[in-house]
Design a protein around this motif. Structure first.
Motif, PDB file in Angstrom:
ATOM      1  N   PRO A 131      -4.269  -6.118  -1.704  1.00 52.90           N
ATOM      2  CA  PRO A 131      -3.535  -7.381  -1.764  1.00 52.90           C
ATOM      3  C   PRO A 131      -2.735  -7.662  -0.487  1.00 52.90           C
ATOM      4  O   PRO A 131      -2.567  -6.776   0.361  1.00 52.90           O
ATOM      5  CB  PRO A 131      -2.574  -7.140  -2.925  1.00 52.90           C
ATOM      6  N   VAL A 132      -2.228  -8.886  -0.393  1.00 54.97           N
ATOM      7  CA  VAL A 132      -1.296  -9.269   0.663  1.00 54.97           C
ATOM      8  C   VAL A 132       0.124  -9.083   0.130  1.00 54.97           C
ATOM      9  O   VAL A 132       0.478  -9.679  -0.890  1.00 54.97           O
ATOM     10  CB  VAL A 132      -1.511 -10.737   1.086  1.00 54.97           C
ATOM     11  N   VAL A 133       0.901  -8.243   0.786  1.00 60.23           N
ATOM     12  CA  VAL A 133       2.280  -8.039   0.350  1.00 60.23           C
ATOM     13  C   VAL A 133       3.283  -8.555   1.381  1.00 60.23           C
ATOM     14  O   VAL A 133       4.479  -8.265   1.284  1.00 60.23           O
ATOM     15  CB  VAL A 133       2.560  -6.554   0.018  1.00 60.23           C
ATOM     16  N   ASN A 134       2.802  -9.317   2.373  1.00 55.69           N
ATOM     17  CA  ASN A 134       3.747  -9.983   3.270  1.00 55.69           C
ATOM     18  C   ASN A 134       4.660 -10.882   2.453  1.00 55.69           C
ATOM     19  O   ASN A 134       4.214 -11.596   1.551  1.00 55.69           O
ATOM     20  CB  ASN A 134       3.005 -10.816   4.305  1.00 55.69           C
ATOM     21  N   LEU A 135       5.932 -10.852   2.773  1.00 54.33           N
ATOM     22  CA  LEU A 135       6.926 -11.540   1.962  1.00 54.33           C
ATOM     23  C   LEU A 135       7.016 -13.018   2.331  1.00 54.33           C
ATOM     24  O   LEU A 135       6.865 -13.391   3.493  1.00 54.33           O
ATOM     25  CB  LEU A 135       8.275 -10.852   2.125  1.00 54.33           C
ATOM     26  N   LEU A 209       9.449  -3.505   5.404  1.00 55.84           N
ATOM     27  CA  LEU A 209       8.811  -2.243   5.040  1.00 55.84           C
ATOM     28  C   LEU A 209       8.868  -1.991   3.537  1.00 55.84           C
ATOM     29  O   LEU A 209       7.966  -1.359   2.973  1.00 55.84           O
ATOM     30  CB  LEU A 209       9.479  -1.078   5.771  1.00 55.84           C
ATOM     31  N   ALA A 210       9.897  -2.497   2.889  1.00 53.88           N
ATOM     32  CA  ALA A 210      10.080  -2.225   1.466  1.00 53.88           C
ATOM     33  C   ALA A 210       8.941  -2.764   0.612  1.00 53.88           C
ATOM     34  O   ALA A 210       8.655  -2.221  -0.458  1.00 53.88           O
ATOM     35  CB  ALA A 210      11.411  -2.820   0.986  1.00 53.88           C
ATOM     36  N   ALA A 211       8.275  -3.810   1.075  1.00 56.69           N
ATOM     37  CA  ALA A 211       7.160  -4.359   0.308  1.00 56.69           C
ATOM     38  C   ALA A 211       5.924  -3.472   0.389  1.00 56.69           C
ATOM     39  O   ALA A 211       5.087  -3.479  -0.521  1.00 56.69           O
ATOM     40  CB  ALA A 211       6.830  -5.768   0.808  1.00 56.69           C
TER      41      ALA A 211
END
Length: 982
Positions: A131-135, A209-211
């Motif tokens: 998946p894409v986890v960019n916020l 980084l937390a994502a």
């Protein structure tokens, strides 16, 4: 040299099936080591490209990285299409996202076994690029549709659920290999290849980084794709964070993390970013930084092979560097069962799983649960939704998105489509009512001034080149009629009435044809401008090519060949049908109107293009206002990839609803929610800002200072993070903690009672937030620490329990270089959204007070500041480290709070400067001008930006105690670190 004729060094022949790497009883690491030892150097180097060639002598098949699987299998043909990722984010449902990923991975296996690839040979990849986890920091991001949330906890949990669903639950074999995208700090499209995202340490660790961390640290993600952009002046593809963070997190899992480049990004290191002198140097740097697979030059393996071989020849990389990357690829391939088809538990998946009935049902469930009810009646008014009784006798469904479902760039091909109009028509008819459909767009005709003929699809070849040849054609004829869709910013699409398809530019001969189902593709050929001319005519311009239409006087054929308006054909536009007038008439004759507005995911906001703003296109806004004036009982349905500032609708309309582009079952899902057979269970995954709210700059990635997201934004939003209404009501009571005090390494149990106080069953997403009181750092207004989606029958109540570790309250301590939870007062808050919090409980964290910053005889990195102004984060060198430089033409300031000065007699600074002229660095105790000047350092010119020098000066005045230090940088210079000399 072709990718199929790479040189090899012959080895003694043997039966490949007898080699140890074929023995499933051996540990994977031993099998990988054996296979690696049998590959020649050239074979290993060739494997570093996306299209890894076969090695027939070892029975090794070709391998390619990457099948797009963001919300269903994409680009390979019809497959179950689920809501966009931003819609899945709105479900707040990890179990549902896990099921969607499971279904997607099962279909991906089917494509692997039963369908040839669209590009290349061999089999479709079992590596899933999702998946894409960019916020979702900035709602103007063109790829907003691809992310889950603006919050790292929310995004990380859904991303982890997706990865677990893709990977499957077999202890030995992967169903597919999920890849997290895109590492790191990636949230803008405009100039994305050359822009730098400034991530100060707190933002880097607490937010971006937390994502990524949970899915990597627990092993659910098998790899990561690196982003196009730069971070702090250094391209992500040579970032030290790949090894220092990603691979460090993955070590305890015992699995190899497979890191892939984004498409063409390795070449960008030289061609666009000019970060390296040549491609051998850049590819060597990327490999050593941790890139295992180069997605570059399409199927052409030879170019990447040649660059890496040159790097080997020049000693820029070693065979060990190559082996390290190949070992990671082979590890994934073994886990995917490539070498053990007889043992692979997923090898028997058949083609019948694609668009299977259970996947259709899941697509409907996902689309339904992603819908968010934003408004439903004002205080004291009867809610408009759900539609019942007289409101269902005649429903006008209006708008340019009322009877179409759009695919986005990462969508699969929908096996079927249930539009909003179709879904509502069936549901309303089942209750004895009727639906009237009006798209609300003008139908126009365009007459060429030069020939007097109408632009038209050929009568006997409707999909052939458009012409302006028949001077007798009537404006009302279907072949000369075009429905005009206005997407804002002057961007139009034209759909021919006869063909029912969109006008598209044909590259081969620059003609136009009305033959496309919808705008699509990487380069969209279906968007145009009608540009007014002084004489009242218009010229037709294709946006992709930039050229204007001309008419061949002899044949009437229309060709996009003119470079300027002066060379172009003039057209006179006539309106055959007034779309707004038709919509108003339909609304006035109806009992209820549903206006469906939003975006086409390929237009005015997509990969490579950010949105200009957050308001609706003017034509859509005008249509909405006209319909609402005629029929006050109007609901706005926004179908979009991102938030809109629908301030007027919130103030004036009785109901506002949002859905993402929800896939094949969108219409049935919308109908079930609007008519009340399903509960509106979605909750917003990002803040919807107001139109007049001035948003920070697109490239301002410092969410703390800029005020991005619900954590730091001060102005009241239009709709807050976590918002979503229900058809029932919920009450919160009895918020309790297991203890009022928690140690810095402890945890606390939180309990709360949730009751469905309404008259029907419903779903609530319980959101637990934390707030630091009187923090020594700029703390978030709120921070999500946990959430739970709860379904309760009418009158039912449930006790919910959460465990909150002290680490959930932590911040990145720039003094200690790690996460810490400060002692002091906190609050835990629970409720419906970030702005609708029902209960608050105090909590104290015990422990020693933080010590002041020690700077005497200790090197302090410049990036470890507490505050700053007018400074830009840059790279200290090409491989590691950050520095600060003043914004162009300005003076910058750094603040280091609570710094111990006892014994300090001098100042040492690490600086570089490339431009001639003067540059000055000053050290102040207290604010510049009103505080005490401790040192003034002329910054000398050095040999280059990476040529660092150390300058030492005595302090002008010696002070004791703890003070706030201010460093003022004037003129072109870079500061990497400073030390107070004792």
């Amino acid at each position: 040299m072709s990718s199929t004729s790479l040189p090899t060094e012959p080895l003694p022949a043997a039966a490949p099936d007898r080699f140890p790497f074929r023995d499933p009883a051996l540990p994977v690491r031993d099998r990988v080591a054996d296979l690696l030892s049998r590959l020649t150097l050239d074979e290993r180097v060739a494997m570093l490209h996306q299209y890894s060639p076969e090695v027939p002598r070892l029975g090794l098949a070709s391998f390619r990285t990457g099948t797009e699987t963001l919300h269903g299998v994409a680009w390979l043909g019809p497959a179950t299409t689920f809501p966009q990722a931003v819609g899945l984010g709105a479900t707040w449902d990890e179990e549902l996202v896990h099921q969607v990923a499971t279904a997607t991975s099962i279909e991906q296996r089917a494509f692997h076994y039963h369908r040839p690839p669209v590009v290349g040979t061999g089999r479709n990849s079992l590596q899933g690029w999702a998946p894409v986890v960019n916020l979702l920091r900035d709602p103007r991001w063109g790829r907003n549709e691809e992310g889950y949330s603006e919050d790292p906890v929310h995004s990380a949990r859904l991303g982890d659920a997706f990865c677990r669903g893709m990977a499957g639950d077999d202890p030995t074999y992967l169903r597919t290999a999920p890849i997290l995208k895109h590492f790191l700090g990636y949230n803008n499209e405009d100039d994305r290849y050359t822009t730098s995202s400034g991530l100060r340490p707190r933002v880097l660790h607490e937010y971006d980084l937390a994502a990524f961390r949970p899915a990597v640290a627990n092993g659910s993600a098998t790899g990561v794709m690196v982003a196009y952009n730069l971070v702090n002046g250094r391209p992500c593809h040579v970032s030290p964070l790949i090894e220092a963070e990603l691979r460090r997190w993955a070590e305890p899992t015992g699995q190899q993390l497979f890191v892939v480049s984004d498409a063409e990004a390795p070449s960008n290191l030289v061609d666009l970013e000019h970060y390296f002198e040549d491609h051998a140097e850049s590819h060597a740097a990327a490999l050593k930084a941790g890139i295992d697979s180069f997605t570059d030059h399409g199927e052409d393996t030879a170019t990447t092979f040649g660059r890496l071989k040159e790097a080997l020849r020049r000693g820029l990389i070693s065979e060990d560097d190559v082996d390290t990357a190949v070992r990671r690829q082979l590890s994934i391939r073994f886990r995917l069962g490539e070498f053990d088809p007889q043992l692979d538990p997923y090898a028997g998946i058949g083609w019948d799983v694609v668009d299977a009935p259970e996947h259709r049902a899941l697509a409907l469930r996902a689309a339904t649960e992603s819908i968010v009810l934003l408004k439903n009646g004002a205080a004291g008014e009867r809610p408009l939704l759900p539609l019942t009784g007289d409101g269902l006798r005649r429903v006008a469904v209006i708008g340019p998105l009322a009877d179409t479902l759009f695919e986005d760039w990462y969508s699969g091909t929908m096996p079927y489509q249930v539009t909003v109009a179709a879904g509502l028509s069936a549901a309303v008819a089942a209750q004895g009512g009727e639906v009237v459909l009006v798209e609300g767009v003008d139908r126009i005709a365009l007459r060429a001034v030069s020939t007097g003929a109408l632009l038209a699809a050929p009568l006997f070849d409707p999909s052939g080149p458009l012409q302006a040849a028949d001077t007798e054609a009537q404006e009302q004829s279907d072949e000369a009629g075009f429905d005009l869709f206005d997407w804002g910013s002057g961007v139009l699409t034209l759909r021919n009435v006869r063909t029912g398809r969109y006008v598209s530019l044909k590259d081969e001969d620059r003609t136009l044809a009305a033959d496309q189902l919808q705008p699509n593709g990487w380069d969209v050929h279906e968007t145009f401008r009608l540009e007014p001319q002084p004489d009242g005519t218009e010229v037709l311009r294709n946006i992709h090519s930039g050229r204007y239409a001309v008419v061949d006087a002899a044949t009437g054929r229309v060709v996009l060949s003119a470079d300027s308006p002066e060379q172009a054909e003039r057209w006179r536009r006539s309106t055959v049908r007034d779309g707004t007038a038709e919509a108003v008439a339909a609304a006035a004759a109806a009992d209820t109107a549903v206006v469906v507005l939003g975006n086409d995911p390929h237009i005015n906001g997509r990969e490579t293009q950010d949105r200009e703003g957050i308001t609706l296109p003017p034509a859509q806004d005008a249509l909405l206002r006209a319909v609402a004036a005629a029929r006050p009982q109007t609901a706005l349905l926004v179908m979009s990839s991102y938030p809109y500032a629908v301030d007027w609708a919130e103030e004036q309309l009785p109901a506002v609803v949002w859905t993402s582009h929800g896939g094949q079952e969108t219409g049935r899902a919308v109908a079930s929610v609007l008519l009340g057979s399903a509960e509106p269970a979605g909750r917003l995954q990002q803040t919807w800002y107001r139109a007049e709210d001035e948003l920070p700059g697109r490239l301002d990635y410092d969410i703390i200072k800029a005020g991005w997201t619900y954590q730091y934004h001060r102005a009241a939003p239009l709709y807050p993070f976590g918002h979503g209404l229900s058809y029932t009501s919920f009450g919160y009571s009895d918020l309790r903690l297991s203890a009022p005090v928690m140690e810095q390494d402890g945890s606390v149990e939180v309990g709360v009672t949730l009751a469905n106080t309404g008259g029907r069953d419903g779903t609530e997403t319980v959101q637990l937030y934390a707030r630091a009181l009187d923090a020594r750092y700029q703390a978030p207004r709120l921070k999500l620490v946990d959430f739970a989606k709860v379904r309760l029958a009418a009158g039912e109540s449930s006790e919910l329990r959460f465990t909150v570790p002290a680490s959930a309250l932590a911040h990145w301590d720039v003094v200690g270089g790690g996460f810490t939870t400060d002692p002091g007062g906190y609050e835990l808050l629970v409720g419906h959204s970030a702005e609708a919090l029902a209960l608050t409980a105090p909590l104290t964290v015990s422990g020693p007070a933080p010590e002041p910053r020690v700077a005497v005889d200790r090197r302090i990195p410049a990036a470890d500041f507490d505050d700053y102004a007018d400074l830009v984060l840059v790279d200290a060198d090409r491989t590691d480290g950050d520095a600060l430089t003043p914004a162009p033409g300005g003076t910058g300031e750094l603040v280091f709070r609570r710094t111990a000065l006892d014994g300090a007699t001098g100042l040492r600074v690490e600086v570089s400067r490339t431009e001639p002229g003067e540059a000055l660095l000053e050290l102040w105790a207290g604010a510049p001008g009103s505080g005490i000047l401790l040192a003034s350092v002329p910054v000398p010119a050095t040999r280059g930006r990476y040529a660092w020098t150390t300058v030492e000066v005595p302090l002008l005045r010696q002070l004791d105690g703890v003070r706030d230090l201010h460093l003022v940088l004037t003129g072109e210079q870079r500061l990497a670190a400073f030390t107070l000399i004792g």
